[in-house]
Write an enzyme that holds these catalytic residues in place. Structure first.
Site, PDB file in Angstrom:
ATOM      1  N   ARG A 148      11.792 139.984  67.967  1.00 13.88           N
ATOM      2  CA  ARG A 148      12.705 139.555  66.910  1.00 13.88           C
ATOM      3  C   ARG A 148      13.863 140.555  66.884  1.00 13.88           C
ATOM      4  O   ARG A 148      13.705 141.718  67.285  1.00 13.88           O
ATOM      5  CB  ARG A 148      12.012 139.552  65.545  1.00 13.88           C
ATOM      6  N   LYS A 172       6.776 141.760  61.221  1.00 15.72           N
ATOM      7  CA  LYS A 172       6.802 141.311  59.823  1.00 15.72           C
ATOM      8  C   LYS A 172       5.632 141.916  59.055  1.00 15.72           C
ATOM      9  O   LYS A 172       4.522 142.004  59.564  1.00 15.72           O
ATOM     10  CB  LYS A 172       6.735 139.787  59.759  1.00 15.72           C
ATOM     11  N   HIS A 244      17.414 135.167  68.547  1.00 14.82           N
ATOM     12  CA  HIS A 244      16.128 134.466  68.540  1.00 14.82           C
ATOM     13  C   HIS A 244      15.996 133.513  69.727  1.00 14.82           C
ATOM     14  O   HIS A 244      14.878 133.176  70.132  1.00 14.82           O
ATOM     15  CB  HIS A 244      15.961 133.701  67.219  1.00 14.82           C
ATOM     16  N   ARG A 247      14.038 135.147  72.357  1.00 11.99           N
ATOM     17  CA  ARG A 247      12.608 135.167  72.012  1.00 11.99           C
ATOM     18  C   ARG A 247      11.969 133.812  72.319  1.00 11.99           C
ATOM     19  O   ARG A 247      10.875 133.745  72.896  1.00 11.99           O
ATOM     20  CB  ARG A 247      12.463 135.518  70.529  1.00 11.99           C
ATOM     21  N   HIS A 270       2.684 136.331  66.167  1.00 12.86           N
ATOM     22  CA  HIS A 270       2.477 135.238  65.226  1.00 12.86           C
ATOM     23  C   HIS A 270       1.116 135.386  64.559  1.00 12.86           C
ATOM     24  O   HIS A 270       0.106 135.568  65.239  1.00 12.86           O
ATOM     25  CB  HIS A 270       2.536 133.885  65.949  1.00 12.86           C
ATOM     26  N   TYR A 279       5.888 125.685  70.893  1.00 10.33           N
ATOM     27  CA  TYR A 279       6.407 125.771  72.261  1.00 10.33           C
ATOM     28  C   TYR A 279       5.786 124.719  73.178  1.00 10.33           C
ATOM     29  O   TYR A 279       6.352 124.388  74.212  1.00 10.33           O
ATOM     30  CB  TYR A 279       6.175 127.176  72.819  1.00 10.33           C
TER      31      TYR A 279
END
Length: 298
Positions: A148, A172, A244, A247, A270, A279
């Site tokens: 990120r 995150k 992004h 990524r 994730h 994806y």
């Protein structure tokens, strides 16, 4: 009526209890402040403890005229979280948004770049400029490690474990993970560190920050966006791209070349595999090849 007090307490809760980043805190707060603005404009004096579903429905109706369904869904989700916090603190007994449904938005597939497009963008970097080596190292790291933008700009020299072939990423919620880094990307980072970074006067507090601006401080997210958008103009790339996008391309290219979703999930950081599953929808040709290769009835 008392909104600022409750918003401040909510921000402290998000920061301390849930470990959310500054950017996430600002996004959550923005939705509540937008509601406060609506109340002020309509001369509605009511506290977050007493506000009812009807008032919130009026607010959401007014918002729906200004934003798309995806943004509307985000606002509703953010407000639900705020009122859930008030319930958690025994300040309310109900969530006034509980019966308000978010609009159906569908699942937006992320934009991606081909390997050739990524190569073209990176090759367009002017290596004779003071920031050339840095910019090449940054884009190679974005794509090579699937980071990120916030993870890229906060990357430290002490996070680099090149002998082991990994870098430590703080993602995150301040959750840490180790991501593999190729020798190619390592080499570009080393070239940057040994050339242009050594000529920057580093400001106090940023000695360990890997990627620095010309003033010797941490780069901003906006600066990374600008660098990428300018390169897209130079190569006449007719796609809307951002950090992004690199990524997304990282994950998509791994999947296309046979990587499993669980491995990609761990590298991207994730929390849920369902986030990574987006994806799978990007390349129908890949799904067809999987079916033809692995199904017993092929």
């Amino acid at each position: 009526m008392d909104w600022k007090k409750y918003i401040k307490k909510y921000q402290s809760y998000l920061r301390i209890e849930r470990g959310l980043s500054k950017n996430t805190l600002e996004n959550y707060s923005y939705d509540i402040e937008r509601l406060c603005l609506f109340l002020n404009q309509n001369e509605i004096e009511i506290s977050p403890i007493a506000i009812k579903e009807e008032t919130l429905q009026q607010f959401i109706y007014s918002v729906s005229k200004e934003v798309n369904p995806r943004s509307q869904a985000r606002i509703i989700s953010g407000l639900k979280s705020f009122f859930d916090y008030l319930i958690f603190e025994d300040l309310r007994v109900d969530n006034p948004l509980e019966l308000i449904d978010s609009p159906k938005t569908g699942r937006k597939l992320p934009d991606t770049l081909t390997v050739e497009e990524i190569d073209t963008l990176i090759e367009a970097i002017n290596l004779n400029s003071n920031e050339g080596e840095r910019n090449r190292a940054m884009l190679e790291t974005l794509y090579g490690c699937g980071l990120r933008v916030s993870e890229l700009i906060t990357l430290k020299n002490s996070d680099l474990f090149f002998e082991e072939g990994f870098i430590k990423i703080t993602g995150k919620g301040n959750k840490q993970r180790f991501v593999p880094i190729s020798e190619i990307t390592q080499n570009y980072i080393q070239m940057y560190r040994e050339t242009s970074r050594n000529h920057v006067t580093i400001q106090k507090g940023f000695e360990d920050t890997l990627f620095l601006n010309r003033r010797g401080r941490q780069l901003t997210r906006a600066m990374i966006f600008t660098i990428i958008k300018n390169l897209a103009v130079v190569v006449n790339l007719n796609k809307t791209i951002s950090p992004h996008t690199f990524r997304h391309s990282f994950a998509t290219h791994l999947l296309e070349n046979g990587a499993d979703l669980r491995s990609i999930q761990l590298m991207l950081g994730h929390e849920s595999i369902t986030t990574t599953e987006i994806y799978v929808h990007l390349d129908r040709r890949f799904l067809k090849e999987v079916m033809n290769t692995y199904h017993p009835r092929k």
